[in-house]
Design a protein around this motif. Structure first.
Motif, PDB file in Angstrom:
ATOM      1  N   ARG A 121       0.970  -0.955  -0.104  1.00 42.23           N
ATOM      2  CA  ARG A 121       0.137  -0.016   0.013  1.00 42.23           C
ATOM      3  C   ARG A 121       0.802   1.182   0.103  1.00 42.23           C
ATOM      4  NH1 ARG A 121      -3.985   0.070   4.799  1.00 42.23           N
ATOM      5  NH2 ARG A 121      -4.651   2.002   3.585  1.00 42.23           N
ATOM      6  N   SER A 152      -7.609  11.451   5.593  1.00 41.50           N
ATOM      7  CA  SER A 152      -7.106  10.192   6.316  1.00 41.50           C
ATOM      8  C   SER A 152      -5.719  10.645   7.198  1.00 41.50           C
ATOM      9  CB  SER A 152      -6.941   9.057   5.244  1.00 41.50           C
ATOM     10  OG  SER A 152      -5.558   9.179   4.619  1.00 41.50           O
ATOM     11  N   THR A 166      -1.142   6.692   7.474  1.00 39.12           N
ATOM     12  CA  THR A 166      -1.055   5.412   6.990  1.00 39.12           C
ATOM     13  C   THR A 166      -2.183   5.065   6.102  1.00 39.12           C
ATOM     14  OG1 THR A 166      -2.308   4.744   9.041  1.00 39.12           O
ATOM     15  CG2 THR A 166      -0.242   4.929   9.180  1.00 39.12           C
ATOM     16  N   THR A 176      -5.462   4.660   6.946  1.00 41.04           N
ATOM     17  CA  THR A 176      -6.327   3.710   7.614  1.00 41.04           C
ATOM     18  C   THR A 176      -7.703   4.221   8.155  1.00 41.04           C
ATOM     19  OG1 THR A 176      -4.428   2.535   8.358  1.00 41.04           O
ATOM     20  CG2 THR A 176      -6.557   2.158   9.613  1.00 41.04           C
ATOM     21  N   GLN A 215     -13.640   6.516   3.713  1.00 37.24           N
ATOM     22  CA  GLN A 215     -13.312   5.348   4.402  1.00 37.24           C
ATOM     23  C   GLN A 215     -13.700   4.126   3.564  1.00 37.24           C
ATOM     24  OE1 GLN A 215     -12.134   5.722   7.727  1.00 37.24           O
ATOM     25  NE2 GLN A 215     -11.556   3.540   7.049  1.00 37.24           N
ATOM     26  N   ASP A 250     -11.010   1.332   2.854  1.00 34.55           N
ATOM     27  CA  ASP A 250     -11.446  -0.059   3.494  1.00 34.55           C
ATOM     28  C   ASP A 250     -11.131  -1.028   2.403  1.00 34.55           C
ATOM     29  OD1 ASP A 250     -11.643   0.623   5.842  1.00 34.55           O
ATOM     30  OD2 ASP A 250     -14.042   0.699   5.677  1.00 34.55           O
ATOM     31  N   ARG A 297      -7.468  -1.625   1.621  1.00 33.00           N
ATOM     32  CA  ARG A 297      -6.844  -2.578   2.579  1.00 33.00           C
ATOM     33  C   ARG A 297      -7.231  -4.155   2.404  1.00 33.00           C
ATOM     34  NH1 ARG A 297      -8.186   0.317   6.544  1.00 33.00           N
ATOM     35  NH2 ARG A 297      -9.967  -0.754   7.095  1.00 33.00           N
TER      36      ARG A 297
END
Length: 222
Positions: free
Chosen positions: A80, A100, A103, A105, A212, A216, A219
């Motif tokens: 990533r 964000s 990182t 996340t 978000q 997600d 990830r």
């Protein structure tokens, strides 16, 4: 003829050796230095380049890795990209902005920007990209529940192109955001806030939902 002592005579025909210097030893011959190897000449072909270089062909073979690497080795996940991401909810009156963590996340609300005829709102978002060292910008593309594009989706695509022209090499991605505003309003009502009086907050909350969901998904892929 003078008398000679027998010790002073040599073999017949030879002169007496007494008083003659010793013969020095012969000098060794000098070794010649090694000669360098002779150059090897390879036959070459003369090419006429007056009309330019000949076309270069790059031939590649396509390999199907959908079943994994040869020998059953798994394909390693793509790492990533680190850095902050910016989420954008484009409206006709306001633009909600979310950001964000470094990182990539967790998304958080950042700012609500008023749309302007002189496109100063685009300049403000471009300044946020520079200020927060953003590596990617995520713009929500509102679609109908059927998946079809309407006027709002067309406006979001035009806005993303205009923004991309202001932020240089930072990529801009469009993502589906059919229910982001509805989700944001429901979340505000659940927290006791009147969504009708908190329109700027809803815009930021919608941007958080858009960003978000993208984080997600990224990830999960990695």
């Amino acid at each position: 003829m003078p008398d000679q002592h027998p010790d002073q005579t040599g073999p017949a025909g030879e002169r007496p050796m007494q008083g003659r210097p010793a013969v020095p030893p012969s000098r060794p011959r000098a070794t010649p230095p090694p000669q360098p190897p002779r150059p090897v000449h390879h036959a070459t072909e003369q090419i006429d380049l007056r009309a330019g270089f000949p076309p270069v062909r790059h031939e590649t073979a396509q390999i199907d890795l959908s079943g994994g690497l040869p020998g059953g080795l798994p394909i390693p996940p793509r790492p990533r990209r680190q850095g902050r991401r910016l989420g954008i909810d484009v409206g006709t009156v306001r633009v909600g902005v979310a950001i964000s963590d470094p990182t990539g996340t967790l998304a958080s609300p950042l700012e609500t920007v008023q749309r302007a005829r002189d496109e100063s709102d685009l300049d403000r978002i471009a300044a946020l990209v520079v200020e927060h060292e953003v590596t990617e910008v995520i713009v929500g593309e509102p679609r109908h529940l059927s998946g079809a594009s309407g006027a709002s989706a067309k406006e979001a695509r035009a806005y993303s192109r205009a923004l991309a022209g202001r932020i240089g090499s930072v990529p801009v991605h469009l993502v589906d955001e059919r229910l982001s505003t509805v989700t944001a309003a429901s979340s505000l009502r659940a927290n006791g806030l009147d969504s009708r009086r908190q329109r700027p907050v809803i815009d930021q909350a919608a941007a958080v939902v858009i960003l978000q969901a993208y984080l997600d998904a990224q990830r999960e892929r990695s």
